[in-house]
Design an enzyme around this catalytic site. Structure first.
Site, PDB file in Angstrom:
ATOM      1  N   LYS A  75      -6.388   8.905 -18.465  1.00  0.00           N
ATOM      2  CA  LYS A  75      -6.605   9.572 -19.753  1.00  0.00           C
ATOM      3  C   LYS A  75      -5.322   9.562 -20.595  1.00  0.00           C
ATOM      4  O   LYS A  75      -4.843   8.508 -20.932  1.00  0.00           O
ATOM      5  CB  LYS A  75      -7.146  10.979 -19.494  1.00  0.00           C
ATOM      6  CG  LYS A  75      -8.217  11.060 -18.370  1.00  0.00           C
ATOM      7  CD  LYS A  75      -9.518  10.387 -18.745  1.00  0.00           C
ATOM      8  CE  LYS A  75     -10.493  10.207 -17.568  1.00  0.00           C
ATOM      9  NZ  LYS A  75     -10.812  11.383 -16.793  1.00  0.00           N
ATOM     10  N   ASP A  94      -5.456  20.701 -11.958  1.00  0.00           N
ATOM     11  CA  ASP A  94      -5.762  19.432 -12.617  1.00  0.00           C
ATOM     12  C   ASP A  94      -5.283  19.578 -14.064  1.00  0.00           C
ATOM     13  O   ASP A  94      -5.863  20.327 -14.846  1.00  0.00           O
ATOM     14  CB  ASP A  94      -7.273  19.173 -12.536  1.00  0.00           C
ATOM     15  CG  ASP A  94      -7.676  17.832 -13.154  1.00  0.00           C
ATOM     16  OD1 ASP A  94      -6.921  17.323 -14.012  1.00  0.00           O
ATOM     17  OD2 ASP A  94      -8.747  17.310 -12.806  1.00  0.00           O
ATOM     18  N   ARG A 148       0.830  -1.211   0.000  1.00  0.00           N
ATOM     19  CA  ARG A 148       0.000   0.000   0.000  1.00  0.00           C
ATOM     20  C   ARG A 148       0.863   1.259   0.000  1.00  0.00           C
ATOM     21  O   ARG A 148       0.435   2.316  -0.440  1.00  0.00           O
ATOM     22  CB  ARG A 148      -0.967  -0.014   1.209  1.00  0.00           C
ATOM     23  CG  ARG A 148      -1.803   1.240   1.364  1.00  0.00           C
ATOM     24  CD  ARG A 148      -3.135   1.001   2.106  1.00  0.00           C
ATOM     25  NE  ARG A 148      -3.007   0.179   3.286  1.00  0.00           N
ATOM     26  CZ  ARG A 148      -2.548   0.606   4.480  1.00  0.00           C
ATOM     27  NH1 ARG A 148      -2.197   1.854   4.645  1.00  0.00           N
ATOM     28  NH2 ARG A 148      -2.467  -0.231   5.491  1.00  0.00           N
ATOM     29  N   TYR A 172     -14.596  18.989 -13.618  1.00  0.00           N
ATOM     30  CA  TYR A 172     -14.956  17.601 -13.905  1.00  0.00           C
ATOM     31  C   TYR A 172     -16.135  17.215 -13.003  1.00  0.00           C
ATOM     32  O   TYR A 172     -16.161  17.585 -11.820  1.00  0.00           O
ATOM     33  CB  TYR A 172     -13.737  16.720 -13.631  1.00  0.00           C
ATOM     34  CG  TYR A 172     -14.026  15.240 -13.679  1.00  0.00           C
ATOM     35  CD1 TYR A 172     -14.355  14.615 -14.879  1.00  0.00           C
ATOM     36  CD2 TYR A 172     -13.975  14.459 -12.529  1.00  0.00           C
ATOM     37  CE1 TYR A 172     -14.623  13.255 -14.921  1.00  0.00           C
ATOM     38  CE2 TYR A 172     -14.236  13.099 -12.572  1.00  0.00           C
ATOM     39  CZ  TYR A 172     -14.564  12.505 -13.776  1.00  0.00           C
ATOM     40  OH  TYR A 172     -14.824  11.161 -13.813  1.00  0.00           O
TER      41      TYR A 172
HETATM   42  C1  LIG Z   1     -11.391  11.702 -15.498  1.00  0.00           C
HETATM   43  C2  LIG Z   1     -11.042  12.950 -14.789  1.00  0.00           C
HETATM   44  C3  LIG Z   1     -10.903  12.983 -13.397  1.00  0.00           C
HETATM   45  C4  LIG Z   1     -11.188  11.780 -12.514  1.00  0.00           C
HETATM   46  O1  LIG Z   1     -10.258  10.771 -12.741  1.00  0.00           O
HETATM   47  P1  LIG Z   1     -10.557   9.200 -12.523  1.00  0.00           P
HETATM   48  O2  LIG Z   1      -9.301   8.562 -12.970  1.00  0.00           O
HETATM   49  O3  LIG Z   1     -11.743   8.841 -13.342  1.00  0.00           O
HETATM   50  O4  LIG Z   1     -10.820   9.021 -11.066  1.00  0.00           O
HETATM   51  C5  LIG Z   1     -10.525  14.177 -12.813  1.00  0.00           C
HETATM   52  N1  LIG Z   1     -10.303  15.281 -13.564  1.00  0.00           N
HETATM   53  C6  LIG Z   1     -10.433  15.282 -14.901  1.00  0.00           C
HETATM   54  C7  LIG Z   1     -10.171  16.530 -15.656  1.00  0.00           C
HETATM   55  C8  LIG Z   1     -10.806  14.125 -15.565  1.00  0.00           C
HETATM   56  O5  LIG Z   1     -10.947  14.141 -16.897  1.00  0.00           O
END
Ligand SMILES: *Cc1c(COP(=O)(O)O)cnc(C)c1O
Length: 412
Positions: free
Chosen positions: A227, A202, A64, A128
């Site tokens: 992504k 982000d 972990r 998001y």
């Molecule tokens: C998909 C996404 C998230 C969340 O991420 P997960 O991997 O699905 O938990 C947060 N911010 C943005 C901009 C995203 O596209």
């Protein structure tokens, strides 16, 4: 262990850094980072256990807390987010990355380790969907309020800081998912820092290839690695990167370990390999997206195209200022609203009907019925998500094939 090219990381080109940085050769001389799924690690002696537990000797303890696959991937991401940047003394900028089970886990560690009960977060109204729900539905229960301010109005941001002396974190998402709204990282960071407030960005949509928030002095960057960093749609993951290594190693690490949103060896392995092609993938994603945007812009069935490289986009100038290219995401509205949008979705033959983004194939979705179904309609509309909006994550197929499919679906 041997760290390959440790001393020339900042002299390498970005694509070389994608491939080589973070790599540590193991005792078997494995050419790629291996998968270490072990849940626990051996100590040679009780004395060594003490040394490792107290941090006097480097070593792994328990899955972990991390493993070699995770550590090498974290080092690679930290190298890319700091690529070519220097600190206040002119030395290569250092940062520490912590891999998480998902983007949401990384955001949770960030928020809970930087904001206390009674303090506030300040953010923009286009976020998001999951992040928006987290600040709306989870944070208030632990006594954390989020001020939603129009971050394009710098005076409104300044006023918010004057009115509230308990804002602990400015949380930015630029470009935002799915509206593509951009905010000015440099100017907003200057305001926040004047009020001793930390700033997090982000950077999921841009990736370090297109945008490096650390260049503007932000304190934290997070990604949904699900992504573009993974790039192939093979693993959910997230990463939190911080410039304050001491803080990352203490408080943030504590939260990461105790909240339990750890990554795992297999997902880290997939991510590590995915990142190796980040630069060339982003180039192709962006050039395809630009072609598709221009094509849609000229198409009679399309009412409006939302793409950051089109000069009519309200955030064209901010994008130009802080991003290398305009990214792979675009959205557009078809004439005929919800029904026309549905017809378009059903007629697609090559592009994939799916939520998410950042994969090699083009993904097309309908935010109002999917990613933003949990967000209040007035909040949705305020950020431009109308019922007939179609979102595209333009892939790295041959651009002509994407346009052929979109064209036949629009003419259907
Ligand atoms: C998909 C996404 C998230 C969340 O991420 P997960 O991997 O699905 O938990 C947060 N911010 C943005 C901009 C995203 O596209």
């Amino acid at each position: 262990m041997h760290k390959k090219h440790q001393n020339i990381e900042h002299a390498m080109g970005f694509d070389s850094a994608c491939i080589h940085s973070g790599f540590e050769q193991d005792q078997y001389r494995s050419h790629v980072t291996g998968i270490y799924p072990s849940s626990t690690y051996l100590f040679d002696s009780a004395e060594q256990a003490v040394e490792i537990f107290t941090g006097k000797q480097e070593g792994y303890i328990y899955g972990r807390f991390g493993n070699p696959t995770i550590r090498q991937t974290e080092a690679k991401i930290a190298a890319l987010e700091t690529y070519g940047l220097v600190d206040e003394s002119g030395n290569p900028l250092q940062a520490k990355a912590i891999l998480h089970a998902s983007g949401m886990a990384a955001i949770s560690s960030l928020l809970l380790s930087t904001v206390k009960q009674g303090q506030k977060v300040i953010s923009h109204f286009s976020l998001y969907g999951g992040t928006q729900e987290l600040v709306d539905k989870v944070l208030p229960d632990v006594g954390i309020e989020t001020l939603i301010v129009d971050m394009k109005n710098l005076q409104a941001v300044e006023d918010a800081f004057k009115q509230h002396d308990d804002i602990a974190l400015m949380y930015l998402e630029t470009p935002a998912n799915p509206t593509l709204q951009c905010v000015d990282i440099e100017l907003l960071t200057q305001i926040a820092h004047r009020y001793h407030c930390k700033v997090a960005v982000d950077n999921t949509f841009a990736t370090p290839y297109l945008q490096q928030p650390f260049k503007y002095g932000v304190d934290f960057i997070m990604h949904s690695t699900t992504k573009f960093l993974n790039g192939h749609g093979t693993a959910i993951g997230g990463v939190l990167i911080g410039r304050d290594i001491e803080l990352m190693n203490t408080k943030v690490t504590k939260h990461h370990r105790l909240l339990g949103g750890n990554s795992n060896a297999f997902d880290a392995f997939l991510l590590n390999n995915g990142i190796k092609t980040l630069g060339i993938r982003m180039e192709r994603h962006c050039s395809n997206a630009e072609k598709v945007a221009l094509f849609l812009h000229a198409h009679p069935a399309v009412k409006h195209v939302n793409y950051l490289a089109l000069p009519d986009h309200p955030d064209y100038a901010i994008c130009k200022k802080q991003m290398k290219h305009a990214g792979a995401l675009l959205s557009f509205e078809v004439h005929g609203g919800f029904e026309a949008g549905k017809k378009f979705m059903n007629a697609l033959q090559l592009c994939s009907r799916a939520v998410s983004l950042g994969t090699c194939d083009t993904l097309i979705s309908h935010p109002a019925s999917t990613t933003h179904v949990g967000v209040k309609p007035e909040m949705r509309l305020q950020s431009g998500i109308t019922d007939g909006l179609i979102r595209m994550s333009v892939g790295i197929e041959n651009g002509e094939d994407i346009m052929y499919d979109v064209n036949q679906a629009l003419s259907n």
